[in-house]
Design a protein around this motif. Sequence first.
Motif, PDB file in Angstrom:
ATOM      1  N   ALA A 198       0.841  -1.186   0.000  1.00 23.42           N
ATOM      2  CA  ALA A 198       0.000   0.000   0.000  1.00 23.42           C
ATOM      3  C   ALA A 198       0.879   1.239   0.000  1.00 23.42           C
ATOM      4  N   LEU A 199       0.293   2.349  -0.440  1.00 18.18           N
ATOM      5  CA  LEU A 199       1.012   3.618  -0.539  1.00 18.18           C
ATOM      6  C   LEU A 199       0.208   4.689   0.179  1.00 18.18           C
ATOM      7  N   TYR A 200       0.849   5.397   1.100  1.00 19.08           N
ATOM      8  CA  TYR A 200       0.215   6.513   1.815  1.00 19.08           C
ATOM      9  C   TYR A 200       0.825   7.819   1.342  1.00 19.08           C
ATOM     10  N   ILE A 201      -0.029   8.763   0.967  1.00 19.94           N
ATOM     11  CA  ILE A 201       0.431  10.066   0.480  1.00 19.94           C
ATOM     12  C   ILE A 201       0.390  11.059   1.635  1.00 19.94           C
ATOM     13  N   LEU A 202       1.556  11.544   2.041  1.00 18.44           N
ATOM     14  CA  LEU A 202       1.626  12.531   3.122  1.00 18.44           C
ATOM     15  C   LEU A 202       1.512  13.951   2.568  1.00 18.44           C
ATOM     16  N   ASP A 203       2.316  14.265   1.556  1.00 15.71           N
ATOM     17  CA  ASP A 203       2.329  15.593   0.941  1.00 15.71           C
ATOM     18  C   ASP A 203       2.373  15.443  -0.569  1.00 15.71           C
ATOM     19  N   GLY A 204       1.908  16.478  -1.262  1.00  9.39           N
ATOM     20  CA  GLY A 204       2.029  16.502  -2.712  1.00  9.39           C
ATOM     21  C   GLY A 204       0.931  15.712  -3.394  1.00  9.39           C
ATOM     22  N   ALA A 205       1.283  15.018  -4.462  1.00  9.69           N
ATOM     23  CA  ALA A 205       0.305  14.244  -5.221  1.00  9.69           C
ATOM     24  C   ALA A 205       0.991  13.121  -5.979  1.00  9.69           C
ATOM     25  N   VAL A 206       0.218  12.072  -6.231  1.00 12.22           N
ATOM     26  CA  VAL A 206       0.684  10.892  -6.966  1.00 12.22           C
ATOM     27  C   VAL A 206      -0.261  10.667  -8.141  1.00 12.22           C
ATOM     28  N   GLU A 207       0.311  10.319  -9.279  1.00 10.72           N
ATOM     29  CA  GLU A 207      -0.486  10.052 -10.475  1.00 10.72           C
ATOM     30  C   GLU A 207      -0.323   8.588 -10.858  1.00 10.72           C
ATOM     31  N   SER A 208      -1.449   7.938 -11.132  1.00  6.78           N
ATOM     32  CA  SER A 208      -1.424   6.533 -11.528  1.00  6.78           C
ATOM     33  C   SER A 208      -2.545   6.273 -12.518  1.00  6.78           C
ATOM     34  N   GLY A 210      -3.556   7.747 -15.101  1.00  7.67           N
ATOM     35  CA  GLY A 210      -4.353   8.910 -15.470  1.00  7.67           C
ATOM     36  C   GLY A 210      -5.121   9.559 -14.338  1.00  7.67           C
ATOM     37  N   ASN A 211      -5.051   8.976 -13.129  1.00  7.67           N
ATOM     38  CA  ASN A 211      -5.742   9.530 -11.970  1.00  7.67           C
ATOM     39  C   ASN A 211      -4.750  10.212 -11.031  1.00  7.67           C
ATOM     40  N   ILE A 212      -5.149  11.341 -10.453  1.00  3.73           N
ATOM     41  CA  ILE A 212      -4.306  12.072  -9.508  1.00  3.73           C
ATOM     42  C   ILE A 212      -4.854  11.857  -8.101  1.00  3.73           C
ATOM     43  N   PHE A 213      -3.974  11.457  -7.201  1.00  3.69           N
ATOM     44  CA  PHE A 213      -4.351  11.201  -5.815  1.00  3.69           C
ATOM     45  C   PHE A 213      -3.596  12.168  -4.905  1.00  3.69           C
ATOM     46  N   GLU A 214      -4.299  12.721  -3.917  1.00  5.14           N
ATOM     47  CA  GLU A 214      -3.731  13.761  -3.057  1.00  5.14           C
ATOM     48  C   GLU A 214      -3.567  13.240  -1.632  1.00  5.14           C
ATOM     49  N   PRO A 215      -3.039  14.087  -0.711  1.00  6.20           N
ATOM     50  CA  PRO A 215      -2.724  13.614   0.644  1.00  6.20           C
ATOM     51  C   PRO A 215      -3.919  13.043   1.411  1.00  6.20           C
ATOM     52  N   LYS A 216      -3.556  12.320   2.480  1.00  2.00           N
ATOM     53  CA  LYS A 216      -4.498  11.703   3.411  1.00  2.00           C
ATOM     54  C   LYS A 216      -5.267  10.547   2.786  1.00  2.00           C
ATOM     55  N   HIS A 217      -4.617   9.843   1.872  1.00  4.81           N
ATOM     56  CA  HIS A 217      -5.199   8.653   1.271  1.00  4.81           C
ATOM     57  C   HIS A 217      -4.183   7.513   1.274  1.00  4.81           C
ATOM     58  N   ILE A 218      -4.691   6.298   1.441  1.00  2.00           N
ATOM     59  CA  ILE A 218      -3.902   5.092   1.226  1.00  2.00           C
ATOM     60  C   ILE A 218      -4.417   4.424  -0.038  1.00  2.00           C
ATOM     61  N   LEU A 219      -3.506   4.059  -0.923  1.00  4.47           N
ATOM     62  CA  LEU A 219      -3.840   3.321  -2.130  1.00  4.47           C
ATOM     63  C   LEU A 219      -3.378   1.879  -1.938  1.00  4.47           C
ATOM     64  N   ILE A 220      -4.305   0.940  -2.028  1.00  6.42           N
ATOM     65  CA  ILE A 220      -3.987  -0.473  -1.860  1.00  6.42           C
ATOM     66  C   ILE A 220      -3.763  -1.096  -3.236  1.00  6.42           C
ATOM     67  N   ALA A 221      -2.626  -1.755  -3.414  1.00  7.52           N
ATOM     68  CA  ALA A 221      -2.293  -2.347  -4.710  1.00  7.52           C
ATOM     69  C   ALA A 221      -2.949  -3.714  -4.880  1.00  7.52           C
ATOM     70  N   ASN A 222      -3.424  -3.982  -6.110  1.00  5.14           N
ATOM     71  CA  ASN A 222      -3.865  -5.339  -6.445  1.00  5.14           C
ATOM     72  C   ASN A 222      -2.684  -6.294  -6.436  1.00  5.14           C
ATOM     73  N   ASN A 223      -1.560  -5.803  -6.983  1.00  2.28           N
ATOM     74  CA  ASN A 223      -0.369  -6.633  -7.134  1.00  2.28           C
ATOM     75  C   ASN A 223       0.855  -5.762  -6.889  1.00  2.28           C
ATOM     76  N   ALA A 224       1.591  -6.071  -5.810  1.00  2.00           N
ATOM     77  CA  ALA A 224       2.764  -5.268  -5.454  1.00  2.00           C
ATOM     78  C   ALA A 224       3.780  -5.227  -6.593  1.00  2.00           C
ATOM     79  N   LYS A 225       3.838  -6.290  -7.369  1.00  4.63           N
ATOM     80  CA  LYS A 225       4.829  -6.382  -8.456  1.00  4.63           C
ATOM     81  C   LYS A 225       4.529  -5.420  -9.607  1.00  4.63           C
ATOM     82  N   LEU A 226       3.307  -4.866  -9.621  1.00  7.93           N
ATOM     83  CA  LEU A 226       2.935  -3.922 -10.674  1.00  7.93           C
ATOM     84  C   LEU A 226       2.934  -2.485 -10.152  1.00  7.93           C
ATOM     85  N   CYS A 227       3.730  -2.240  -9.118  1.00  5.51           N
ATOM     86  CA  CYS A 227       3.723  -0.932  -8.465  1.00  5.51           C
ATOM     87  C   CYS A 227       4.437   0.113  -9.335  1.00  5.51           C
ATOM     88  N   GLU A 228       3.650   0.880 -10.090  1.00  3.88           N
ATOM     89  CA  GLU A 228       4.166   1.974 -10.925  1.00  3.88           C
ATOM     90  C   GLU A 228       3.328   3.221 -10.657  1.00  3.88           C
TER      91      GLU A 228
END
Length: 296
Positions: A198-208, A210-228
């Motif tokens: 899983a990935l927790y966003i503390l500051d800034g933003a993450v794009e995956s 085509g979607n942009i995710f902002e702080p205070k969210h955890i993103l749970i991966a279907n497959n850790a091996k596809l973590c991009e």
Amino acid sequence: MSNISLIIDERPANIGNFMVGRLLPFREKRMVGPFSFIDHMGPAAMSDHENLDVPPHPHIGLSTLTFLFEGEITHKDSLGNNVVIKPGQVNWMTSGSGIVHSERTPDYLRTTDKMLHGLQIWVALPKHLEQMEPEFFHVEEQEIPHWEENGLKFKLIAGEAFGKKSPVPVYSPLYFIEIKSSSRQKLNIGDDLFGESALYILDGAVESEGNIFEPKHILIANNAKLCEFEMHENTTVYIFGGEPFPEERFIYWNFVATDKTLIEDAKTKWLNQSFKPVPGETDFVPLPEQSHFTKK
């Protein structure tokens, strides 16, 4: 198909006289690998008459990891440890069969304005170590593996990844990683991860995808091996996970166990105040009145 199976929002929770953002457990995802609980503390500006005061309370069946970004906390426990946690350091307390600790603003900061910001994390113990003797380790910031690569700053706070190993003494295969960007950077780190991730966003933003995710969210991966993903500039994320346990876990208050009997015994022990006390402390957090279990 998207590699993001679930998005968890930070939810407000009260831990006494202090509000936090709760990330785990979540009704649809109780654990990520061995990680069973994550609270985001702050950022909180406290005046000269406001202080963190979490009186003595017990734990069983887990290790706690405290990692601060700002501020300081005095940790005292029933093993006799009395340590001030400062930003970048790691406090790793393994409860095993039972430990009691308190968390308070240090005496020298109690009458000054101050900030408090950090993460508090629980990592469940493997079944065969649930009743191990309690332990405590304090790891200095400079002891944590850290490096720069492709314009990114990495820290391996706990566990193993990227061919490196943190000195924090974990008890199952896991990782807890900090990554900071100063400019936009794409990452493909799936080959270095394993188990659930899983990935927790503390500051800034993450794009995956085509979607942009902002702080205070955890993103749970279907497959850790596809973590991009792509980190925007001035972004800080924490990637955590590891091998899940085969057995379910029950969580009641501060107790984690594979067997409800262990939790009932701990409840009785706390009601009778027969846990080993914290030296110098006289008050304690009472057992919650509502008695309910949360499954993994």
